[in-house]
Design a protein around this motif. Structure first.
Motif, PDB file in Angstrom:
ATOM      1  N   PRO A  80      33.716  30.248  33.706  1.00 26.65           N
ATOM      2  CA  PRO A  80      34.754  30.451  34.724  1.00 26.65           C
ATOM      3  C   PRO A  80      34.416  31.690  35.550  1.00 26.65           C
ATOM      4  CG  PRO A  80      35.679  30.285  32.495  1.00 26.65           C
ATOM      5  CD  PRO A  80      34.209  30.516  32.354  1.00 26.65           C
ATOM      6  N   ASP A 128      40.315  33.961  38.007  1.00 20.70           N
ATOM      7  CA  ASP A 128      41.530  34.010  37.215  1.00 20.70           C
ATOM      8  C   ASP A 128      42.413  32.805  37.541  1.00 20.70           C
ATOM      9  OD1 ASP A 128      40.958  36.368  35.869  1.00 20.70           O
ATOM     10  OD2 ASP A 128      41.838  37.625  37.437  1.00 20.70           O
ATOM     11  N   VAL A 129      43.255  32.423  36.587  1.00 20.96           N
ATOM     12  CA  VAL A 129      44.193  31.326  36.793  1.00 20.96           C
ATOM     13  C   VAL A 129      45.609  31.857  36.703  1.00 20.96           C
ATOM     14  CG1 VAL A 129      42.584  29.591  35.917  1.00 20.96           C
ATOM     15  CG2 VAL A 129      44.194  30.679  34.341  1.00 20.96           C
ATOM     16  N   VAL A 164      48.617  25.855  35.617  1.00 21.22           N
ATOM     17  CA  VAL A 164      48.123  25.387  34.321  1.00 21.22           C
ATOM     18  C   VAL A 164      49.216  24.583  33.611  1.00 21.22           C
ATOM     19  CG1 VAL A 164      47.300  26.075  32.042  1.00 21.22           C
ATOM     20  CG2 VAL A 164      46.432  27.238  34.079  1.00 21.22           C
ATOM     21  N   HIS A 208      39.444  25.520  38.055  1.00 20.72           N
ATOM     22  CA  HIS A 208      39.711  26.480  36.974  1.00 20.72           C
ATOM     23  C   HIS A 208      41.000  26.160  36.232  1.00 20.72           C
ATOM     24  CE1 HIS A 208      36.605  28.907  38.976  1.00 20.72           C
ATOM     25  NE2 HIS A 208      36.513  29.565  37.840  1.00 20.72           N
ATOM     26  N   HIS A 209      42.039  25.773  36.961  1.00 24.11           N
ATOM     27  CA  HIS A 209      43.306  25.463  36.299  1.00 24.11           C
ATOM     28  C   HIS A 209      43.184  24.192  35.460  1.00 24.11           C
ATOM     29  CE1 HIS A 209      44.746  28.209  39.509  1.00 24.11           C
ATOM     30  NE2 HIS A 209      45.534  28.627  38.544  1.00 24.11           N
ATOM     31  N   TYR A 229      40.359  23.149  34.060  1.00 20.17           N
ATOM     32  CA  TYR A 229      39.564  23.461  32.872  1.00 20.17           C
ATOM     33  C   TYR A 229      40.402  24.234  31.858  1.00 20.17           C
ATOM     34  CZ  TYR A 229      35.800  24.787  29.774  1.00 20.17           C
ATOM     35  OH  TYR A 229      35.015  24.949  28.652  1.00 20.17           O
ATOM     36  N   ALA A 230      41.240  25.154  32.323  1.00 20.18           N
ATOM     37  CA  ALA A 230      42.151  25.843  31.410  1.00 20.18           C
ATOM     38  C   ALA A 230      43.077  24.840  30.726  1.00 20.18           C
ATOM     39  CB  ALA A 230      42.962  26.889  32.172  1.00 20.18           C
ATOM     40  N   THR A 231      43.439  23.789  31.445  1.00 20.90           N
ATOM     41  CA  THR A 231      44.244  22.722  30.855  1.00 20.90           C
ATOM     42  C   THR A 231      43.454  21.963  29.798  1.00 20.90           C
ATOM     43  OG1 THR A 231      45.519  22.486  32.897  1.00 20.90           O
ATOM     44  CG2 THR A 231      45.544  20.630  31.378  1.00 20.90           C
ATOM     45  N   GLU A 259      41.182  23.172  27.934  1.00 12.08           N
ATOM     46  CA  GLU A 259      41.131  24.034  26.758  1.00 12.08           C
ATOM     47  C   GLU A 259      42.465  24.039  26.012  1.00 12.08           C
ATOM     48  OE1 GLU A 259      37.892  27.463  27.548  1.00 12.08           O
ATOM     49  OE2 GLU A 259      39.716  27.663  28.767  1.00 12.08           O
ATOM     50  N   ARG A 301      35.768  37.850  35.967  1.00 13.62           N
ATOM     51  CA  ARG A 301      36.375  36.825  36.813  1.00 13.62           C
ATOM     52  C   ARG A 301      36.885  37.462  38.096  1.00 13.62           C
ATOM     53  NH1 ARG A 301      39.459  32.500  32.844  1.00 13.62           N
ATOM     54  NH2 ARG A 301      37.889  32.502  31.202  1.00 13.62           N
TER      55      ARG A 301
END
Length: 408
Positions: free
Chosen positions: A114, A117-118, A123, A204-205, A207-209, A211, A384
């Protein structure tokens, strides 16, 4: 398997879920976060099965998206490809060509970098949608430095194979898609990618999801992977554009006046002249615009900037325009903390940002795009950049191929 145990870049085949209708272009959409309210109305009116009905169901209507997905799968509007495969995806238009591989990327590996930042709101939104639909409805966009087997396969398939689809969307971009189902070719791609790393260019959001969804499930399963579009940045260098800001309620006159204590402020009666000065600036620079003459900010006071920068950040991070914006200009000069509510964003179009600023009685802050090499260097160091610092393109079109957990 714990995240710390996962190593290497993994891109595995999956059973693609695709629309089985005649007018494929009419059911596609830009990525969810690039669809304006006006464009959403246009997409929904364009076709009863437009994918926007799935990716933008509205807050607290996530169950409706699940019901719609199940209905479309049951009625044959959506079909599931068999056998599983990777997909070569090509976008082309005036002056550009981009090719890459769509597959299910391994989640929780240090090989995914990444760089941005998200925010918790997006998210939570994407996680609620993904939990409800149990599907990856649009791919994230990854870049890697390739030049190996995977890159050669992409070009061989695109130049020699017969595509599954070949459409042109309303923006004039041509999209083509091919399936790669040969186990030997798929294994060769996996071997080539195993020791590589990939930068999240967009998503990014999401991918954070991925995870967060994986953390929901202690055992192995389809949530260990997420839909991704992987592009060799050496073969197809990305187009990196700026994301502009709009500060509602901060008048242009006040913004410019308060900036004079820390910046050189140059006034322009014509916005285009200010933007020309921004484009040729050699250091941190911004254009302030809205109701009234535009103002070009250059040459910030280095002592004030240095005191504003957070400790522990690299020199490269501290030099980024978006870092100076979020750590110095917004909080120290204007007394504004960066948030989704206080600071709106507009992708690419400075004139659209100025229009939005006028609607909100505020100020548009227009930026230069960051340099790709700066973003890569920051990500490689584990840092980031501030939220909404980059807009890599061209972004993959949503609705060409999706992934459901049940089918994978």
């Amino acid at each position: 398997m714990e995240s710390s145990e996962r190593t290497g870049l993994m891109l595995r085949p999956f059973h693609g879920v695709r629309f089985a209708i005649d007018d494929l272009a009419a059911v596609t959409s830009p990525p969810y976060d690039l669809v304006s309210p006006d464009e959403l109305r246009d997409l929904l009116g364009r076709h009863a099965n437009n994918v926007a009905r799935l990716i933008l169901p509205g807050v607290s209507h996530y169950a409706d998206a699940r019901e719609l997905l199940v209905r479309w799968l049951g009625s044959g509007v959506l079909t599931v490809d068999s056998p599983p495969g990777l997909y070569v995806y090509e976008q082309s238009g005036a002056g550009f060509l981009q090719r890459g591989l769509i597959g299910a990327v391994g989640v929780g590996t240090a090989s995914i970098l990444p760089h941005e930042d998200v925010m918790p709101g997006p998210v939570a939104d994407r996680l609620a949608l993904m939990r409800a639909t149990e599907a990856n409805l649009e791919p994230i966009f990854l870049l890697y430095e390739g030049g190996g087997t995977a890159s050669r396969l992409v070009d061989d398939v695109a130049t020699q194979g017969f595509p599954l689809l070949d459409i042109r969307t309303s923006d004039g971009v041509r999209h083509r898609l091919w399936a790669v189902t040969d186990p030997v070719e798929i294994a060769a791609v996996g071997e080539d990618l195993r020791d590589r790393r990939a930068l999240i260019a967009d998503g990014h959001h999401r991918y954070a999801t991925y995870e967060a969804l994986r953390r929901d499930h202690p055992g192995p399963g389809p949530w260990d992977y997420g839909l991704a579009f992987l592009v060799d940045s050496l073969a197809y260098p990305p187009d990196l554009k700026a994301i502009h800001r709009v500060i509602p309620g901060l008048s242009l006159e006040e913004a410019a006046a308060r900036a004079k204590g820390a910046w050189q402020v140059h006034e322009f009666s014509v916005l285009e002249d200010a933007l020309a000065g921004l484009a040729t600036a050699t250091g941190p620079a911004f254009v302030l615009a809205g109701d009234g003459p535009a103002h070009l900010l250059t040459d910030p006071d280095p002592l004030q900037v240095g005191r504003a920068m957070p400790a522990g950040r690299s020199a490269r991070w501290r030099s980024l325009d978006t870092s100076i914006l979020t750590a110095f200009l917004l909080p120290r000069v204007w007394g504004i903390e960066d948030s989704e509510q206080a600071v709106l964003v507009v992708h690419h179009d400075p004139l659209a940002a100025v229009r939005l600023a006028r609607q909100h009685g505020g100020t548009a802050v227009l930026l230069n795009p960051l340099l790709t090499e700066d973003v890569l260097a920051v990500a490689a160091e584990g840092e980031r950049v501030p939220r909404k610092s980059t807009s890599f393109g061209p972004k993959p079109r949503t609705g060409l191929v999706m992934r459901t957990f049940a089918s994978d």
